[in-house]
Design a protein around this motif. Structure first.
Motif, mmCIF file in Angstrom:
data_model
loop_
_atom_site.group_PDB
_atom_site.id
_atom_site.type_symbol
_atom_site.label_atom_id
_atom_site.label_comp_id
_atom_site.label_asym_id
_atom_site.label_seq_id
_atom_site.Cartn_x
_atom_site.Cartn_y
_atom_site.Cartn_z
ATOM 1 N N VAL A 63 0.839 -1.198 0.000
ATOM 2 C CA VAL A 63 0.000 0.000 0.000
ATOM 3 C C VAL A 63 0.878 1.254 0.000
ATOM 4 C CG1 VAL A 63 -1.722 1.309 1.292
ATOM 5 C CG2 VAL A 63 -1.889 -1.190 1.165
ATOM 6 N N ALA A 64 1.940 1.226 0.813
ATOM 7 C CA ALA A 64 2.845 2.371 0.881
ATOM 8 C C ALA A 64 3.531 2.606 -0.461
ATOM 9 C CB ALA A 64 3.884 2.152 1.976
ATOM 10 N N LEU A 65 3.954 1.534 -1.120
ATOM 11 C CA LEU A 65 4.614 1.669 -2.414
ATOM 12 C C LEU A 65 3.644 2.205 -3.476
ATOM 13 C CD1 LEU A 65 6.723 -1.622 -2.466
ATOM 14 C CD2 LEU A 65 7.613 0.719 -2.371
ATOM 15 N N ALA A 66 2.396 1.735 -3.425
ATOM 16 C CA ALA A 66 1.404 2.221 -4.380
ATOM 17 C C ALA A 66 1.118 3.704 -4.159
ATOM 18 C CB ALA A 66 0.119 1.408 -4.253
ATOM 19 N N THR A 67 1.029 4.105 -2.893
ATOM 20 C CA THR A 67 0.801 5.519 -2.584
ATOM 21 C C THR A 67 1.988 6.361 -3.010
ATOM 22 O OG1 THR A 67 -0.546 4.858 -0.674
ATOM 23 C CG2 THR A 67 0.212 7.146 -0.750
ATOM 24 N N ASP A 68 3.192 5.861 -2.742
ATOM 25 C CA ASP A 68 4.408 6.568 -3.135
ATOM 26 C C ASP A 68 4.454 6.783 -4.647
ATOM 27 O OD1 ASP A 68 7.326 7.441 -2.626
ATOM 28 O OD2 ASP A 68 7.557 5.827 -4.083
ATOM 29 N N PHE A 69 3.973 5.811 -5.409
ATOM 30 C CA PHE A 69 3.989 5.924 -6.875
ATOM 31 C C PHE A 69 3.184 7.124 -7.362
ATOM 32 C CE2 PHE A 69 1.855 4.986 -10.937
ATOM 33 C CZ PHE A 69 2.966 4.969 -11.768
ATOM 34 N N LEU A 70 2.149 7.492 -6.610
ATOM 35 C CA LEU A 70 1.326 8.632 -7.009
ATOM 36 C C LEU A 70 2.115 9.936 -7.006
ATOM 37 C CD1 LEU A 70 -1.968 7.817 -5.075
ATOM 38 C CD2 LEU A 70 -1.414 7.316 -7.466
ATOM 39 N N GLY A 75 3.124 8.492 -11.964
ATOM 40 C CA GLY A 75 1.861 8.553 -11.237
ATOM 41 C C GLY A 75 1.317 9.959 -11.141
ATOM 42 N N ALA A 76 2.199 10.917 -10.881
ATOM 43 C CA ALA A 76 1.766 12.315 -10.765
ATOM 44 C C ALA A 76 1.197 12.824 -12.088
ATOM 45 C CB ALA A 76 2.934 13.187 -10.321
ATOM 46 N N ALA A 77 1.870 12.494 -13.190
ATOM 47 C CA ALA A 77 1.391 12.938 -14.499
ATOM 48 C C ALA A 77 0.016 12.344 -14.802
ATOM 49 C CB ALA A 77 2.387 12.532 -15.584
ATOM 50 N N THR A 78 -0.178 11.088 -14.428
ATOM 51 C CA THR A 78 -1.474 10.443 -14.665
ATOM 52 C C THR A 78 -2.584 11.144 -13.888
ATOM 53 O OG1 THR A 78 -0.403 8.291 -15.024
ATOM 54 C CG2 THR A 78 -2.751 8.271 -14.478
ATOM 55 N N LEU A 79 -2.309 11.454 -12.620
ATOM 56 C CA LEU A 79 -3.306 12.135 -11.799
ATOM 57 C C LEU A 79 -3.628 13.523 -12.343
ATOM 58 C CD1 LEU A 79 -2.173 11.233 -8.163
ATOM 59 C CD2 LEU A 79 -4.144 10.339 -9.405
ATOM 60 N N VAL A 80 -2.608 14.255 -12.750
ATOM 61 C CA VAL A 80 -2.819 15.610 -13.260
ATOM 62 C C VAL A 80 -3.630 15.579 -14.556
ATOM 63 C CG1 VAL A 80 -1.668 17.618 -14.273
ATOM 64 C CG2 VAL A 80 -0.805 16.622 -12.144
ATOM 65 N N VAL A 81 -3.270 14.670 -15.456
ATOM 66 C CA VAL A 81 -4.008 14.567 -16.725
ATOM 67 C C VAL A 81 -5.465 14.201 -16.464
ATOM 68 C CG1 VAL A 81 -4.243 13.224 -18.844
ATOM 69 C CG2 VAL A 81 -1.991 14.028 -18.135
ATOM 70 N N THR A 134 4.567 14.584 -0.631
ATOM 71 C CA THR A 134 3.459 15.025 0.220
ATOM 72 C C THR A 134 2.902 16.356 -0.260
ATOM 73 O OG1 THR A 134 4.519 13.906 2.091
ATOM 74 C CG2 THR A 134 2.749 15.459 2.592
ATOM 75 N N ALA A 135 3.784 17.259 -0.644
ATOM 76 C CA ALA A 135 3.337 18.554 -1.144
ATOM 77 C C ALA A 135 2.484 18.382 -2.394
ATOM 78 C CB ALA A 135 4.542 19.451 -1.446
ATOM 79 N N PHE A 136 2.906 17.491 -3.291
ATOM 80 C CA PHE A 136 2.166 17.295 -4.539
ATOM 81 C C PHE A 136 0.768 16.746 -4.298
ATOM 82 C CE2 PHE A 136 0.723 14.067 -7.569
ATOM 83 C CZ PHE A 136 0.407 14.897 -8.644
ATOM 84 N N LEU A 137 0.668 15.645 -3.544
ATOM 85 C CA LEU A 137 -0.649 15.017 -3.382
ATOM 86 C C LEU A 137 -1.588 15.913 -2.576
ATOM 87 C CD1 LEU A 137 -1.912 12.435 -4.413
ATOM 88 C CD2 LEU A 137 -1.554 11.421 -2.153
ATOM 89 N N THR A 138 -1.050 16.632 -1.604
ATOM 90 C CA THR A 138 -1.876 17.573 -0.849
ATOM 91 C C THR A 138 -2.372 18.698 -1.744
ATOM 92 O OG1 THR A 138 -0.593 17.119 1.167
ATOM 93 C CG2 THR A 138 -1.952 19.100 1.158
ATOM 94 N N ALA A 139 -1.490 19.230 -2.566
ATOM 95 C CA ALA A 139 -1.882 20.304 -3.487
ATOM 96 C C ALA A 139 -2.935 19.815 -4.467
ATOM 97 C CB ALA A 139 -0.656 20.823 -4.240
ATOM 98 N N LEU A 140 -2.771 18.596 -4.966
ATOM 99 C CA LEU A 140 -3.747 18.070 -5.907
ATOM 100 C C LEU A 140 -5.119 17.934 -5.255
ATOM 101 C CD1 LEU A 140 -3.990 17.033 -8.834
ATOM 102 C CD2 LEU A 140 -3.694 14.722 -7.927
ATOM 103 N N ALA A 141 -5.131 17.473 -4.012
ATOM 104 C CA ALA A 141 -6.402 17.364 -3.287
ATOM 105 C C ALA A 141 -7.034 18.740 -3.112
ATOM 106 C CB ALA A 141 -6.171 16.704 -1.929
ATOM 107 N N LEU A 142 -6.223 19.742 -2.835
ATOM 108 C CA LEU A 142 -6.736 21.093 -2.634
ATOM 109 C C LEU A 142 -7.280 21.695 -3.927
ATOM 110 C CD1 LEU A 142 -4.002 22.572 -0.260
ATOM 111 C CD2 LEU A 142 -6.406 22.164 0.303
ATOM 112 N N VAL A 143 -6.571 21.494 -5.047
ATOM 113 C CA VAL A 143 -7.025 22.105 -6.298
ATOM 114 C C VAL A 143 -8.295 21.427 -6.818
ATOM 115 C CG1 VAL A 143 -4.697 22.839 -6.936
ATOM 116 C CG2 VAL A 143 -5.558 20.638 -7.770
ATOM 117 N N VAL A 144 -8.592 20.246 -6.327
ATOM 118 C CA VAL A 144 -9.870 19.609 -6.650
ATOM 119 C C VAL A 144 -10.949 20.071 -5.675
ATOM 120 C CG1 VAL A 144 -11.111 17.411 -6.743
ATOM 121 C CG2 VAL A 144 -8.820 17.588 -7.734
#
Length: 233
Positions: A63-70, A75-81, A134-144
């Protein structure tokens, strides 16, 4: 950004509270940055939390590795797109711009701070403060969460609750993964979370200001044509 009447990505009812939150978060980043500047060892709190979290076994390591991949480039590019696509399908161009600008600003700020603070982990020059993942995933949650709050017409209390809940869930999940995998100290992930809380509201405000300014500079006939098209939808 199609006109003055395009929905704002920073809900007016939340601006004051988000500004206060950003100021407090910035203070945390500065204080911790000064405390751990040039350091390479965990603090007392870091050591206690890391001892309890680090080295999780299966299935939690998976689970930690999957979360880290985001937070990794793929993973980050996929989420942003995915987020940008969703915004465009919902005809929210300002929100689409915020996804890219907000996530980019958070990661860029975290990267700059890493070089300024110079804290390392595991030697070999591995800069750790603050956590960019952490900064990236938190920011993504906020911009949504911010445009969703405006779209739902939530009041100040409900809106702030939604925004903070999104930030806590996303930041907490990624922060746990980073500490569990030994990639960051707990204070690194706290600073990464606070970095997103500082940068994202400011980015949303800039997106709205820029969009409104561009809309105001457009010819009146063009704005009236846009308004007519929106009314026919």
């Amino acid at each position: 950004m199609t006109g003055r009447s395009a929905p704002a990505v920073l809900p007016p009812s939340l601006r004051g509270w988000l500004g206060l939150m950003a100021a407090l978060a910035a203070l945390v980043v500065i204080v911790l940055g000064v405390r751990y500047a040039g350091d390479s060892e965990p603090g007392t709190v870091d050591a206690r939390i890391s001892t309890a979290v680090y080295g999780v076994g299966p299935p939690w390591r998976s689970v930690a590795l999957a979360t880290d991949f985001l937070g990794e480039p793929g993973g980050a590019a996929t989420l942003v797109v995915a987020a940008v696509t969703g915004c465009l399908l919902l005809r929210r161009p300002r929100a689409a711009v915020l996804v890219v600008a907000g996530a980019g600003a958070a990661v860029g700020t975290a990267t700059l701070l890493k070089h300024l603070v110079g804290r390392t982990i595991h030697g070999d020059g591995n800069l750790s403060y603050p956590s960019g993942h952490t900064a990236f995933l938190t920011a993504l949650a906020l911009v949504v969460a911010l445009p969703v709050t405006g779209r739902l017409g939530l009041g100040r209390t409900a809106g702030m609750s939604l925004v903070l809940a999104a930030a806590l869930v996303a930041g907490g999940a990624m922060g746990w993964a980073q500490v569990a995998l030994g990639a960051h100290y707990p204070t690194d992930v706290l600073a990464g979370w606070c970095t997103a809380l500082t940068v994202t509201p400011a980015t949303a405000w800039l997106v709205d200001r820029t969009a409104d300014r561009l809309a105001a500079d457009r010819p009146v006939d063009d704005r009236m044509a846009d308004a007519g098209r929106r009314e026919r939808r």
